[in-house]
Design a protein around this motif. Structure first.
Motif, PDB file in Angstrom:
ATOM      1  N   GLN A 266       4.295   2.463   9.978  1.00 47.35           N
ATOM      2  CA  GLN A 266       4.336   1.284   9.114  1.00 47.35           C
ATOM      3  C   GLN A 266       4.746   1.742   7.712  1.00 47.35           C
ATOM      4  OE1 GLN A 266       0.975   1.864  10.685  1.00 47.35           O
ATOM      5  NE2 GLN A 266       1.886   1.018  12.538  1.00 47.35           N
TER       6      GLN A 266
ATOM      7  N   PHE B 267       5.967   0.928   3.818  1.00 51.96           N
ATOM      8  CA  PHE B 267       5.982  -0.037   2.725  1.00 51.96           C
ATOM      9  C   PHE B 267       6.681   0.541   1.489  1.00 51.96           C
ATOM     10  CE2 PHE B 267       2.387  -0.786   5.475  1.00 51.96           C
ATOM     11  CZ  PHE B 267       2.469  -2.150   5.728  1.00 51.96           C
TER      12      PHE B 267
ATOM     13  N   SER C 228       8.184  -0.196  11.611  1.00 52.86           N
ATOM     14  CA  SER C 228       8.715  -1.305  10.838  1.00 52.86           C
ATOM     15  C   SER C 228       8.657  -0.976   9.354  1.00 52.86           C
ATOM     16  CB  SER C 228       7.903  -2.577  11.130  1.00 52.86           C
ATOM     17  OG  SER C 228       8.373  -3.656  10.356  1.00 52.86           O
ATOM     18  N   THR C 229       9.623  -1.523   8.603  1.00 54.66           N
ATOM     19  CA  THR C 229       9.681  -1.337   7.159  1.00 54.66           C
ATOM     20  C   THR C 229       9.592  -2.690   6.460  1.00 54.66           C
ATOM     21  OG1 THR C 229      11.013   0.681   7.307  1.00 54.66           O
ATOM     22  CG2 THR C 229      11.116  -0.542   5.230  1.00 54.66           C
ATOM     23  N   GLU C 230       8.750  -2.780   5.439  1.00 55.78           N
ATOM     24  CA  GLU C 230       8.700  -3.971   4.598  1.00 55.78           C
ATOM     25  C   GLU C 230       9.937  -3.972   3.700  1.00 55.78           C
ATOM     26  OE1 GLU C 230       8.658  -7.000   3.096  1.00 55.78           O
ATOM     27  OE2 GLU C 230       6.607  -6.957   3.871  1.00 55.78           O
ATOM     28  N   SER C 231      10.887  -4.854   4.013  1.00 52.40           N
ATOM     29  CA  SER C 231      12.148  -4.894   3.261  1.00 52.40           C
ATOM     30  C   SER C 231      12.341  -6.207   2.501  1.00 52.40           C
ATOM     31  CB  SER C 231      13.328  -4.656   4.211  1.00 52.40           C
ATOM     32  OG  SER C 231      13.310  -5.580   5.277  1.00 52.40           O
ATOM     33  N   ASN C 232      11.397  -7.119   2.640  1.00 55.29           N
ATOM     34  CA  ASN C 232      11.504  -8.388   1.915  1.00 55.29           C
ATOM     35  C   ASN C 232      10.965  -8.296   0.495  1.00 55.29           C
ATOM     36  OD1 ASN C 232      12.562 -10.118   4.071  1.00 55.29           O
ATOM     37  ND2 ASN C 232      10.593  -9.747   5.048  1.00 55.29           N
TER      38      ASN C 232
ATOM     39  N   THR D  22       7.038  -2.972  -3.300  1.00 50.48           N
ATOM     40  CA  THR D  22       5.666  -2.696  -3.737  1.00 50.48           C
ATOM     41  C   THR D  22       5.649  -1.856  -5.011  1.00 50.48           C
ATOM     42  OG1 THR D  22       5.569  -0.709  -2.356  1.00 50.48           O
ATOM     43  CG2 THR D  22       4.811  -2.762  -1.367  1.00 50.48           C
TER      44      THR D  22
END
Length: 238
Positions: free
Chosen positions: A65, A67, A96-100, A103
């Motif tokens: 995960q 971020f 998965s990568t937080e791309s929206n 941080t």
């Protein structure tokens, strides 16, 4: 209880899930500890893999995960693969990568999925006559980066796993040596009012920089020789 989840898989086999994560460690401006993302993922993978292996599990896959943005993905995978290499393992990686959203501080998590045969489960098998020791020193934060010669090396951990004279192995976490020792004793119907160890009993071991073991008393010298300067005995007070 160990930081591992067991789920029924087949009649004589269980699914094993272990996880670890970190925050405010990385390359972002507001991070509290500056470290490459390869280093971040290496140490997180170290914890989850050690947790699974210590209970006798065979790791099957790792889930990441991320971020920290798409650009960090390659480094994160490289760190996990380095930990696998040192343990002589090869696992498929997915994640998965937080791309929206972006941080302010770094964050990373990893979950290791494995399986274990019930008869090979390495829990609750420490006898009353066993002795105890810590392998490696408890370190956290910047200490992990500055004192890497004091933390338990993964190749040595792999050797310890294979030794039949060692009953159980428990990665030491943020609650320290005394907490993990109490949990191990409780799991085996044993108790201790206190203990003596050359290391600080309540210091965090961060990313499992040290390991608690129970072992056959007559094999102490052989274990000391194998682990050398990483060996710290524990004297139990009933």
């Amino acid at each position: 209880m160990r930081d591992v989840l067991f789920l029924p898989l087949y009649e004589n086999e269980e699914l094993v899930i272990a996880a670890d994560g970190s925050a405010a460690i990385g390359l972002k401006e507001l991070d509290l500890v500056c470290a490459s993302y390869e280093t971040v993922s290496y140490f997180a993978a170290r914890v989850a893999l050690m947790e699974a292996l210590c209970v006798g599990a065979e790791p099957l896959a790792a889930v990441l995960q991320n971020f920290n943005g798409d650009e960090s993905w390659g480094a994160l995978c490289a760190g996990v693969r380095q930990a696998l290499l040192e343990l002589s393992l090869s696992l498929p990686l997915v994640g998965s990568t937080e791309s929206n959203f972006t941080t302010q501080q770094s964050a990373f998590g990893i979950t290791v999925v494995g399986k274990v045969q019930n008869k090979q489960k390495r829990m609750g098998i420490t006898p009353r006559h066993a002795k105890f020791a810590v392998i490696g020193e408890p370190l956290v934060g910047d200490e992990v980066l500055k004192k890497q010669d004091r933390l338990l090396p993964l190749p040595l951990f792999r050797q310890l796993l294979s030794r039949s004279e060692i009953f159980e192995l428990v990665p030491i976490g943020s609650k320290g040596i005394w907490y993990e020792l109490q949990q191990l004793l409780n799991d085996n119907g044993l108790t201790a009012s206190s203990c003596y160890c050359p290391l600080p009993l309540h210091a965090s071991a961060g990313p499992a920089t040290s390991l608690l073991i129970s072992f056959q008393p007559e094999m102490e010298e052989a274990i000391r020789k194998m682990t050398n300067r990483y060996f710290f005995p524990i004297e139990i007070v009933q």
